[in-house]
Design a protein around this motif. Structure first.
Motif, PDB file in Angstrom:
ATOM      1  N   GLU A 298       0.957  -1.233   0.023  1.00  0.00           N
ATOM      2  CA  GLU A 298       0.113   0.029   0.094  1.00  0.00           C
ATOM      3  C   GLU A 298       0.714   1.374   0.123  1.00  0.00           C
ATOM      4  O   GLU A 298       0.632   2.390  -0.566  1.00  0.00           O
ATOM      5  CB  GLU A 298      -0.929   0.239   1.115  1.00  0.00           C
ATOM      6  CG  GLU A 298      -2.136   0.676   0.919  1.00  0.00           C
ATOM      7  CD  GLU A 298      -2.731   0.955   2.322  1.00  0.00           C
ATOM      8  OE1 GLU A 298      -3.264   2.210   2.492  1.00  0.00           O
ATOM      9  OE2 GLU A 298      -2.780   0.068   3.060  1.00  0.00           O
ATOM     10  N   LEU A 300       3.554   1.699  -1.419  1.00  0.00           N
ATOM     11  CA  LEU A 300       4.182   2.007  -2.699  1.00  0.00           C
ATOM     12  C   LEU A 300       2.909   2.482  -3.766  1.00  0.00           C
ATOM     13  O   LEU A 300       3.256   3.541  -4.267  1.00  0.00           O
ATOM     14  CB  LEU A 300       4.875   0.637  -3.369  1.00  0.00           C
ATOM     15  CG  LEU A 300       5.115   0.855  -4.712  1.00  0.00           C
ATOM     16  CD1 LEU A 300       6.224   1.759  -5.041  1.00  0.00           C
ATOM     17  CD2 LEU A 300       5.594  -0.490  -5.431  1.00  0.00           C
ATOM     18  N   ASP A 301       1.788   1.818  -3.750  1.00  0.00           N
ATOM     19  CA  ASP A 301       0.849   2.272  -4.496  1.00  0.00           C
ATOM     20  C   ASP A 301       0.472   3.387  -4.192  1.00  0.00           C
ATOM     21  O   ASP A 301       0.219   4.466  -5.073  1.00  0.00           O
ATOM     22  CB  ASP A 301      -0.402   1.516  -4.032  1.00  0.00           C
ATOM     23  CG  ASP A 301      -0.159  -0.168  -4.780  1.00  0.00           C
ATOM     24  OD1 ASP A 301       0.753  -0.265  -5.597  1.00  0.00           O
ATOM     25  OD2 ASP A 301      -1.271  -0.961  -4.551  1.00  0.00           O
ATOM     26  N   ARG A 302       0.138   3.988  -2.665  1.00  0.00           N
ATOM     27  CA  ARG A 302      -0.193   5.405  -2.418  1.00  0.00           C
ATOM     28  C   ARG A 302       0.843   6.473  -2.988  1.00  0.00           C
ATOM     29  O   ARG A 302       0.568   7.579  -3.353  1.00  0.00           O
ATOM     30  CB  ARG A 302      -0.222   5.385  -0.752  1.00  0.00           C
ATOM     31  CG  ARG A 302      -0.768   6.722  -0.375  1.00  0.00           C
ATOM     32  CD  ARG A 302      -1.304   6.720   1.066  1.00  0.00           C
ATOM     33  NE  ARG A 302      -0.654   5.625   1.850  1.00  0.00           N
ATOM     34  CZ  ARG A 302       0.584   5.694   2.453  1.00  0.00           C
ATOM     35  NH1 ARG A 302       1.212   7.076   2.409  1.00  0.00           N
ATOM     36  NH2 ARG A 302       1.076   4.776   3.193  1.00  0.00           N
ATOM     37  N   ILE A 304       2.796   6.162  -5.676  1.00  0.00           N
ATOM     38  CA  ILE A 304       2.713   6.144  -6.889  1.00  0.00           C
ATOM     39  C   ILE A 304       1.486   7.282  -7.133  1.00  0.00           C
ATOM     40  O   ILE A 304       1.757   8.201  -8.192  1.00  0.00           O
ATOM     41  CB  ILE A 304       2.426   4.864  -7.583  1.00  0.00           C
ATOM     42  CG1 ILE A 304       3.667   3.931  -7.366  1.00  0.00           C
ATOM     43  CG2 ILE A 304       2.225   4.959  -9.093  1.00  0.00           C
ATOM     44  CD1 ILE A 304       3.586   2.644  -7.920  1.00  0.00           C
ATOM     45  N   ASP A 305       0.351   6.970  -6.796  1.00  0.00           N
ATOM     46  CA  ASP A 305      -0.652   7.727  -7.214  1.00  0.00           C
ATOM     47  C   ASP A 305      -0.716   9.328  -6.712  1.00  0.00           C
ATOM     48  O   ASP A 305      -1.045  10.083  -7.496  1.00  0.00           O
ATOM     49  CB  ASP A 305      -2.058   7.291  -6.382  1.00  0.00           C
ATOM     50  CG  ASP A 305      -2.308   5.846  -6.730  1.00  0.00           C
ATOM     51  OD1 ASP A 305      -1.787   5.096  -7.883  1.00  0.00           O
ATOM     52  OD2 ASP A 305      -3.197   5.085  -6.346  1.00  0.00           O
ATOM     53  N   HIS A 332       8.029  -5.604  -7.413  1.00  0.00           N
ATOM     54  CA  HIS A 332       7.705  -4.004  -6.867  1.00  0.00           C
ATOM     55  C   HIS A 332       7.742  -3.315  -8.082  1.00  0.00           C
ATOM     56  O   HIS A 332       7.324  -2.346  -8.293  1.00  0.00           O
ATOM     57  CB  HIS A 332       8.359  -3.647  -5.817  1.00  0.00           C
ATOM     58  CG  HIS A 332       7.945  -4.550  -4.423  1.00  0.00           C
ATOM     59  ND1 HIS A 332       8.572  -4.117  -3.446  1.00  0.00           N
ATOM     60  CD2 HIS A 332       7.203  -5.525  -4.415  1.00  0.00           C
ATOM     61  CE1 HIS A 332       8.019  -5.136  -2.470  1.00  0.00           C
ATOM     62  NE2 HIS A 332       7.162  -5.833  -3.184  1.00  0.00           N
ATOM     63  N   ARG A 335       5.230  -3.826 -10.627  1.00  0.00           N
ATOM     64  CA  ARG A 335       4.060  -3.329 -10.279  1.00  0.00           C
ATOM     65  C   ARG A 335       3.992  -1.633 -10.370  1.00  0.00           C
ATOM     66  O   ARG A 335       3.098  -1.160 -10.919  1.00  0.00           O
ATOM     67  CB  ARG A 335       3.990  -3.529  -8.663  1.00  0.00           C
ATOM     68  CG  ARG A 335       3.119  -2.659  -8.105  1.00  0.00           C
ATOM     69  CD  ARG A 335       1.901  -3.572  -7.258  1.00  0.00           C
ATOM     70  NE  ARG A 335       0.772  -2.506  -6.866  1.00  0.00           N
ATOM     71  CZ  ARG A 335      -0.702  -3.058  -7.018  1.00  0.00           C
ATOM     72  NH1 ARG A 335      -0.824  -4.351  -7.875  1.00  0.00           N
ATOM     73  NH2 ARG A 335      -1.450  -2.351  -6.861  1.00  0.00           N
ATOM     74  N   LEU A 336       5.228  -0.915 -10.297  1.00  0.00           N
ATOM     75  CA  LEU A 336       5.496   0.472 -10.485  1.00  0.00           C
ATOM     76  C   LEU A 336       5.152   0.874 -11.877  1.00  0.00           C
ATOM     77  O   LEU A 336       4.346   1.760 -12.215  1.00  0.00           O
ATOM     78  CB  LEU A 336       6.741   0.659  -9.969  1.00  0.00           C
ATOM     79  CG  LEU A 336       7.108   2.095 -10.562  1.00  0.00           C
ATOM     80  CD1 LEU A 336       6.470   3.571  -9.874  1.00  0.00           C
ATOM     81  CD2 LEU A 336       8.635   2.584  -9.991  1.00  0.00           C
ATOM     82  N   GLU A 338       3.509  -0.936 -14.092  1.00  0.00           N
ATOM     83  CA  GLU A 338       2.139  -1.224 -14.537  1.00  0.00           C
ATOM     84  C   GLU A 338       1.351   0.001 -14.022  1.00  0.00           C
ATOM     85  O   GLU A 338       0.427   0.326 -14.757  1.00  0.00           O
ATOM     86  CB  GLU A 338       1.778  -2.457 -14.058  1.00  0.00           C
ATOM     87  CG  GLU A 338       0.695  -3.394 -14.688  1.00  0.00           C
ATOM     88  CD  GLU A 338      -0.762  -3.160 -13.966  1.00  0.00           C
ATOM     89  OE1 GLU A 338      -1.544  -3.426 -14.834  1.00  0.00           O
ATOM     90  OE2 GLU A 338      -0.683  -2.763 -12.874  1.00  0.00           O
ATOM     91  N   ARG A 339       1.518   0.462 -12.873  1.00  0.00           N
ATOM     92  CA  ARG A 339       0.399   1.385 -12.167  1.00  0.00           C
ATOM     93  C   ARG A 339       0.780   2.645 -12.779  1.00  0.00           C
ATOM     94  O   ARG A 339      -0.282   3.239 -13.000  1.00  0.00           O
ATOM     95  CB  ARG A 339       0.722   1.404 -10.750  1.00  0.00           C
ATOM     96  CG  ARG A 339      -0.462   1.974  -9.893  1.00  0.00           C
ATOM     97  CD  ARG A 339      -0.201   1.581  -8.392  1.00  0.00           C
ATOM     98  NE  ARG A 339      -1.407   2.348  -7.652  1.00  0.00           N
ATOM     99  CZ  ARG A 339      -2.345   1.862  -7.280  1.00  0.00           C
ATOM    100  NH1 ARG A 339      -2.519   0.545  -7.590  1.00  0.00           N
ATOM    101  NH2 ARG A 339      -3.494   2.372  -6.689  1.00  0.00           N
ATOM    102  N   ARG A 343      -3.121   3.997 -14.979  1.00  0.00           N
ATOM    103  CA  ARG A 343      -3.862   4.908 -14.106  1.00  0.00           C
ATOM    104  C   ARG A 343      -5.187   5.444 -14.934  1.00  0.00           C
ATOM    105  O   ARG A 343      -5.196   5.465 -16.192  1.00  0.00           O
ATOM    106  CB  ARG A 343      -3.361   6.072 -13.501  1.00  0.00           C
ATOM    107  CG  ARG A 343      -2.332   5.614 -12.209  1.00  0.00           C
ATOM    108  CD  ARG A 343      -1.524   6.888 -11.990  1.00  0.00           C
ATOM    109  NE  ARG A 343      -2.198   8.119 -12.088  1.00  0.00           N
ATOM    110  CZ  ARG A 343      -3.008   8.702 -11.301  1.00  0.00           C
ATOM    111  NH1 ARG A 343      -3.215   8.288 -10.171  1.00  0.00           N
ATOM    112  NH2 ARG A 343      -3.647   9.825 -11.389  1.00  0.00           N
TER     113      ARG A 343
END
Ligand code: 1CP
Length: 344
Positions: A298, A300-302, A304-305, A332, A335-336, A338-339, A343
């Motif tokens: 989470e 990382l996801d947060r 990135i966003d 990871h 994932r980076l 890809e995200r 988006r």
């Protein structure tokens, strides 16, 4: 009409819906295929000077992750090596150089930089160029004079570059001569990299953040301005990225005065603040925390966003705020990428 590569379009000031992405230190120890090649290629410097191996290492992160740019596999310390200072890298540790303790030690260096001594680097570039996918941009680089000088003086990595800061206070004229030589070397070296095939260059001033204001002006801003002005005169079409780590409150001034097409942001710089300081005519690059990439999940996801939303609508290149750490899990990074690309 030839479509421009996304990284180059971003450097020319285009705000792309999906920002181009690459990572500082994307070729390195976190990759098993890198560790395998390095184990067979001899010392780190031997690896840098082996065009076949260095080209393969440059391409490894592109093959695995599909980044928008490849960065030449080399090191900032090949310039001191070419100037005749002995450089070595002990495995698992940082670099070792014969330190410059006092002004007379500068006499051991070559009187002028001979760009031909780095011929294997240009051969690496030519090889990579032949194999690079057509949407992937190719980045050359060198260390900025202050950062390179700080290793030349200390002879090793230090937490705060105290030896170079002391040397510059005690012997400002001798230090200025060293910086001048590095300015001249940087221009000659980057020009040769451009002629061999890189499409943009990044200047790494990783240790700019340790200097007080007057020293920052003299040893960071002024040398970078001179290098960039000279490159803009000699190779006007090549965009230039300046990564001035620890620039902090100087950021707006750098945007106005360096003449760089893009500024790299370190991890501690708040994106919204940077956007307020830097006009949209200067592209911003960064600035995910390398440790968030180690942590994943989470956190990382947060991050990135947050970064993606903050820079949406202005020219931006997605990157880290400093280099990839060796312990970073490959999943990871996948994932980076890809995200960032998927988006919304
Ligand atoms: O295999 C190994 O163990 C060597 C580790 C390694 C690698 C992979 C070093 C030693 N350098 C590199 C490659 C490198 N260095 C690149 C390649 C391209 C890429 O980004 O993928 C680049 C751009 C650099 C630049 C570099 N070298 C900087 C500036 C950027 C930064 O990270 O701040 C600096 C300060 C160096 C010096 C250096 N070289 C190597 C190390 C471990 C260090 C840091 C020394 C220290 O301060 O302790």
């Amino acid at each position: 009409m030839g479509e421009e590569k996304p990284l180059i379009a971003a450097l020319r000031g285009e705000a792309l819906d999906i920002p181009p992405i690459w990572l500082m230190r994307q070729a390195g120890r976190y990759l098993p295929e890198y560790r395998e090649l390095r184990a067979r290629a001899g010392s780190f410097l031997d690896t840098c000077y082996n065009p076949e191996v260095a080209a393969r290492i440059t391409l490894q992160p592109i093959e695995r992750f599909g980044f928008d740019a490849a960065i030449l596999f080399s090191d900032i310390l090949v310039v001191p090596d070419a100037l005749g200072q002995k450089v070595s890298f002990e495995s698992g540790h940082g670099p070792k150089l014969e330190p410059i303790a006092e002004p007379k030690d500068l006499d051991r260096l070559a009187p002028a930089f001979d760009a031909d001594r780095l011929a294997p680097v240009y051969q690496t570039i030519e090889r990579v160029k032949r194999e690079l996918p057509e949407t992937v941009a190719f980045i050359g680089f060198c260390g900025a004079p202050w950062t390179v000088a700080s290793y030349m003086i200390a002879g090793e990595g230090t937490p705060d570059q105290a030896p170079a800061r002391l040397f510059a206070y005690r012997h400002p004229q001798a230090f200025a001569r060293l910086i001048d030589r590095l300015i001249e070397a940087s221009v000659a070296y980057l020009t040769r990299q451009i002629d061999a095939g890189v499409e943009t260059v990044q200047l790494f001033d990783s240790w700019a953040g340790v200097l007080p204001p007057q020293e920052f002006e003299r040893w960071v801003v002024s040398p970078l301005r001179r290098i960039i002005a000279e490159l803009k005169q000699q190779r006007p079409s090549v965009p230039i990225i300046a990564f001035v780590r620890g620039a902090g409150p100087h950021l707006g001034d750098l945007a106005k005065r360096l003449g760089a097409d893009a500024l790299g942001l370190d991890t501690s710089t708040p994106p919204q603040w940077a956007i307020g300081e830097v006009p949209a005519s200067v592209t911003l690059q960064g600035n995910l925390d390398p440790l968030a990439l180690v942590a994943g999940g989470e956190a990382l996801d947060r991050q990135i966003d947050e970064i993606s939303s903050a820079f949406a609508g202005r020219p931006h290149i997605f990157n880290l705020g400093h280099g990839v750490l060796p312990e970073t899990p490959l999943a990871h990074i996948a994932r980076l990428v890809e995200r960032v690309r998927n988006r919304g």
